[in-house]
Design an enzyme around this catalytic site. Structure first.
Site, mmCIF file in Angstrom:
data_model
loop_
_atom_site.group_PDB
_atom_site.id
_atom_site.type_symbol
_atom_site.label_atom_id
_atom_site.label_comp_id
_atom_site.label_asym_id
_atom_site.label_seq_id
_atom_site.Cartn_x
_atom_site.Cartn_y
_atom_site.Cartn_z
ATOM 1 N N ASP A 107 0.806 -1.221 0.000
ATOM 2 C CA ASP A 107 0.000 0.000 0.000
ATOM 3 C C ASP A 107 0.842 1.274 0.000
ATOM 4 O OD1 ASP A 107 -2.299 -1.479 -0.004
ATOM 5 O OD2 ASP A 107 -2.717 -1.246 2.124
ATOM 6 N N ASP A 166 -7.068 -6.346 -3.363
ATOM 7 C CA ASP A 166 -6.633 -4.952 -3.481
ATOM 8 C C ASP A 166 -5.275 -4.841 -4.178
ATOM 9 O OD1 ASP A 166 -8.028 -5.790 -1.084
ATOM 10 O OD2 ASP A 166 -8.085 -3.711 -0.445
#
Length: 368
Positions: A107, A166
């Protein structure tokens, strides 16, 4: 004579329908055009506060919002907007340097896609020097890596692999941008190899994806990250790449399923397959982006998907207020093996998780 005219009419019908389908993604009523909506949302970013990851670094929602605004500025030749966005980034070389993300998590590494995008626009070497290490360190195993991280790397995957859906935007976006600016095939090969792994491990028989192997729920934005990630990868993957057929099959299988779950009003739910769940905008925008791009690129049957893409866009615009704020956005969400958890997630307006995908739709509609 009548028979001759009828024959001409029948021959012209397919051509007329082709133009009608094309116009369905170009002609919108006042207030619904991508230029109008895009300007509202892109300029909102100029004055917005940072959305920091863990309160420390530029987070992925801000990175992607920034990227989307840059793309909109370029597509519309809005030099003032482009200048605003570049000036804001300039602070990351000086006064806000401490906000640059570290390179130790999926991320965080995705941030590299932003300076690499700026490098493509400006040829300023500072952006290349800043962005490329974010792509490289996704495959450089740190000394303190966990055994499972080393195992992924030993098999040619990113050590940041974790099999959350994700990841298929976070990993592929920075690797694809690195390929775009360097022409080095190792970057696109990495992205493709990773995508095939996730397709093999996570795609269900119905074409959708669980949030993770141990979380058997079809979360909207999670599937949105996959839909947008595979779409973005296909846009840049060479036509003769060995993994392209497998990736295209996975994409088309997902799109077919999404079309079947689209609500009559054009939206998708927070849990895609739960009819009583609430309509969520960020995931819906990601699916709309995948539909629009697929139709324009010829990956999807235009007869089937153009009406669905238009219906989604028209529904999405109704959630944007006069200040460019998108409503009904699910907040940041970790995985949890609890269906009620997804039902109960708070909803925000103006959350960057939703602002960015709207710009992806805008830009896809504007691209020729």
């Amino acid at each position: 004579m009548m028979r001759s005219n009828l024959l001409i009419l029948l021959l012209l019908l397919p051509l007329h329908f082709l133009f009608a389908q094309k116009n369905a993604l170009e002609d919108f009523p006042d207030g619904y055009s991508p230029e109008e909506v895009g300007k509202l949302i892109a300029y909102r970013f100029v004055y917005a506060n940072h959305a920091l990851h863990a309160g420390k670094w530029i987070g992925y929602p801000e990175t992607f919002y920034w990227n989307g605004a840059l793309n909109f500025a370029e597509l519309t030749a809005d030099e003032m907007l482009a200048r605003f966005l570049q000036n804001r980034f300039e602070l990351l070389f000086s006064a806000e340097k401490e906000l640059l993300p570290i390179k130790n998590h999926v991320d965080l590494n995705m941030f590299g896609s932003l300076p690499l995008r700026l490098y493509r626009m400006t040829d300023d070497q500072r952006y290349l020097q800043l962005g490329l290490p974010y792509a490289d360190t996704q495959w450089q195993v740190p000394a303190d890596a966990k055994p499972e991280e080393k195992a992924w790397a030993d098999n040619g995957y990113s050590w940041q692999t974790r099999l959350w859906i994700d990841d298929m935007y976070m990993i592929t976006i920075v690797q694809t941008q690195a390929y775009n600016v360097t022409g080095d095939c190792k970057y696109i090969d990495r992205a493709a190899k990773e995508m095939v792994l996730y397709l093999e491990e996570l795609q269900r028989p119905n074409g959708l994806f669980y949030h993770a192997p141990d979380v058997p729920f079809y979360w909207g934005r999670g599937n949105g990250w996959m839909a947008a990630g595979v779409t973005e990868l296909l846009r840049h993957l060479p036509a003769d790449h060995q993994d392209r057929p497998r990736i295209l099959r996975g994409y088309q299988k997902m799109m077919e399923s999404l079309k079947s779950f689209q609500r009559p009003n054009g939206m998708w739910n927070q849990l895609i397959d739960e009819p009583d769940c609430w309509a969520e905008t960020s995931g819906s925008a990601m699916f709309a982006y995948a539909f629009i791009t697929g139709v324009k690129q010829g990956w999807l049957n235009a007869d089937e998907y153009t009406p669905a893409a238009r219906k989604a866009w028209m529904a999405l615009v109704d959630y944007v207020d006069e200040r460019g704020s998108v409503a009904e956005v699910c907040v940041g969400t970790n995985k949890k093996n609890d269906k009620q958890y997804y039902y109960d997630r708070p909803r925000n307006a103006g959350d960057f998780h939703g602002q960015a995908p709207y710009l992806w739709c805008v830009n896809a509609l504007l691209e020729k």
